[in-house]
Design a protein around this motif. Structure first.
Motif, PDB file in Angstrom:
ATOM      1  N   ARG A  98      -4.824 -17.537   4.712  1.00 40.72           N
ATOM      2  CA  ARG A  98      -4.241 -18.357   5.376  1.00 40.72           C
ATOM      3  C   ARG A  98      -2.706 -18.979   4.616  1.00 40.72           C
ATOM      4  NH1 ARG A  98      -7.017 -22.046  10.107  1.00 40.72           N
ATOM      5  NH2 ARG A  98      -7.238 -19.941  10.514  1.00 40.72           N
ATOM      6  N   SER A 135       4.450 -22.741  14.851  1.00 43.50           N
ATOM      7  CA  SER A 135       3.335 -21.724  15.172  1.00 43.50           C
ATOM      8  C   SER A 135       2.419 -21.747  13.915  1.00 43.50           C
ATOM      9  CB  SER A 135       4.021 -20.360  15.417  1.00 43.50           C
ATOM     10  OG  SER A 135       4.614 -20.380  16.525  1.00 43.50           O
ATOM     11  N   ALA A 136       2.817 -22.461  12.676  1.00 41.54           N
ATOM     12  CA  ALA A 136       2.108 -22.350  11.519  1.00 41.54           C
ATOM     13  C   ALA A 136       0.742 -23.057  11.977  1.00 41.54           C
ATOM     14  CB  ALA A 136       2.635 -23.062  10.333  1.00 41.54           C
ATOM     15  N   LYS A 159       2.365 -17.751  20.045  1.00 39.65           N
ATOM     16  CA  LYS A 159       1.861 -16.955  19.217  1.00 39.65           C
ATOM     17  C   LYS A 159       3.048 -15.877  18.592  1.00 39.65           C
ATOM     18  CE  LYS A 159      -1.626 -13.251  18.951  1.00 39.65           C
ATOM     19  NZ  LYS A 159      -1.990 -13.323  17.648  1.00 39.65           N
ATOM     20  N   ILE A 161       0.344  -9.984  10.339  1.00 39.31           N
ATOM     21  CA  ILE A 161       0.582 -11.615  10.188  1.00 39.31           C
ATOM     22  C   ILE A 161       0.413 -11.893  11.652  1.00 39.31           C
ATOM     23  CG2 ILE A 161       2.163 -13.368   9.673  1.00 39.31           C
ATOM     24  CD1 ILE A 161       3.458 -11.750   7.698  1.00 39.31           C
ATOM     25  N   GLU A 162      -0.392 -13.018  11.807  1.00 37.26           N
ATOM     26  CA  GLU A 162      -0.381 -13.529  13.140  1.00 37.26           C
ATOM     27  C   GLU A 162      -0.240 -15.227  13.084  1.00 37.26           C
ATOM     28  OE1 GLU A 162      -4.405 -12.402  14.028  1.00 37.26           O
ATOM     29  OE2 GLU A 162      -3.747 -10.255  14.739  1.00 37.26           O
ATOM     30  N   SER A 163       0.105 -15.829  13.987  1.00 41.85           N
ATOM     31  CA  SER A 163       0.036 -17.313  13.882  1.00 41.85           C
ATOM     32  C   SER A 163      -1.237 -17.865  14.502  1.00 41.85           C
ATOM     33  CB  SER A 163       1.142 -17.710  14.831  1.00 41.85           C
ATOM     34  OG  SER A 163       0.860 -17.274  16.005  1.00 41.85           O
ATOM     35  N   LEU A 175       9.199 -16.766   8.577  1.00 43.31           N
ATOM     36  CA  LEU A 175       8.164 -17.266   9.894  1.00 43.31           C
ATOM     37  C   LEU A 175       8.024 -18.677  10.007  1.00 43.31           C
ATOM     38  CD1 LEU A 175       5.756 -14.272  10.720  1.00 43.31           C
ATOM     39  CD2 LEU A 175       7.896 -14.941  11.761  1.00 43.31           C
ATOM     40  N   PHE A 187      -0.091 -19.352   9.439  1.00 39.67           N
ATOM     41  CA  PHE A 187       0.012 -17.956   9.558  1.00 39.67           C
ATOM     42  C   PHE A 187      -1.021 -17.357   8.927  1.00 39.67           C
ATOM     43  CE2 PHE A 187       4.329 -19.523  10.642  1.00 39.67           C
ATOM     44  CZ  PHE A 187       4.525 -18.695  11.804  1.00 39.67           C
ATOM     45  N   VAL A 206       6.129 -14.420   5.591  1.00 38.01           N
ATOM     46  CA  VAL A 206       5.521 -15.512   5.982  1.00 38.01           C
ATOM     47  C   VAL A 206       6.553 -16.824   5.721  1.00 38.01           C
ATOM     48  CG1 VAL A 206       3.847 -17.224   5.694  1.00 38.01           C
ATOM     49  CG2 VAL A 206       3.192 -14.916   5.869  1.00 38.01           C
TER      50      VAL A 206
END
Length: 182
Positions: free
Chosen positions: A2, A88-89, A110, A103-105, A81, A91, A78
């Motif tokens: 994370r 959205s953090a 999203k 990578i996903e928020s 982003l 990530f 990241v």
């Protein structure tokens, strides 16, 4: 893994660089003390590298090279982003063989992204496959980030996936804080 801030990304990058330094030192010693075929054999078959995420854990050199550059692209992505979508953090980066997008928020809106490093994005149709993978994800913002030498197409593709290419120097210099092109 994370990432909540740029500082957490920098710490991750430093860990990758420490492992790279240890690997190069082992390689330097090997080159200085062995015959050429023994050096190439060790590079191919022995664990002269070091796992970037687990300091001191031996790893095959080729695997370390592949992981190192994928991890550095992940870090650059990241950071980009965090600049583009701070709301959205944090990530979550799915490193290694974890399922889901790379990578996903964690928060809304999203964000989903795929990342890779390759000599050419056409190799094994990697860019095409990653675009298709992220297009299938329900997300407000979808990206494919990659590093490959030379000029390649980037920008928006069908399905509103942003494709962002990093120069090798952007991910290896440790200073660049890449943003997203307009």
């Amino acid at each position: 893994m994370r990432f909540e801030t740029a500082e957490s990304v920098h710490a991750f990058e430093n860990q990758v660089r420490i492992a790279a330094r240890a690997c190069v030192e082992a390689l330097r010693s090997l080159v200085d003390n062995e015959e050429p075929m023994a050096v190439l054999s060790a590079m191919k078959f022995n664990q002269i590298g070091q796992d970037p995420l687990q300091p001191g854990v031996p790893l095959n050199l080729i695997e370390q090279v592949n992981q190192t550059f994928t991890y550095l692209v992940t870090a650059a992505a990241v950071k980009a982003l965090l600049l583009a979508h701070p709301e959205s953090a944090p990530f979550e980066a799915n490193l290694g063989t974890a399922s889901g997008t790379d990578i996903e928020s964690v928060a809304h809106p999203k964000v989903a992204a795929e990342v890779f490093a390759a000599v050419s994005p056409a190799n094994n149709q990697k860019l095409k496959q990653d675009i298709a993978k992220v297009q299938a994800v329900k997300a407000d913002h979808r990206y494919v980030f990659y590093c490959s030498p030379g000029a390649h197409d980037e920008g928006k593709v069908p399905g509103d996936v942003r494709v962002i290419r990093f120069e090798v120097e952007e991910i290896t210099d440790g200073k660049t804080f890449p943003g997203l092109p307009n």
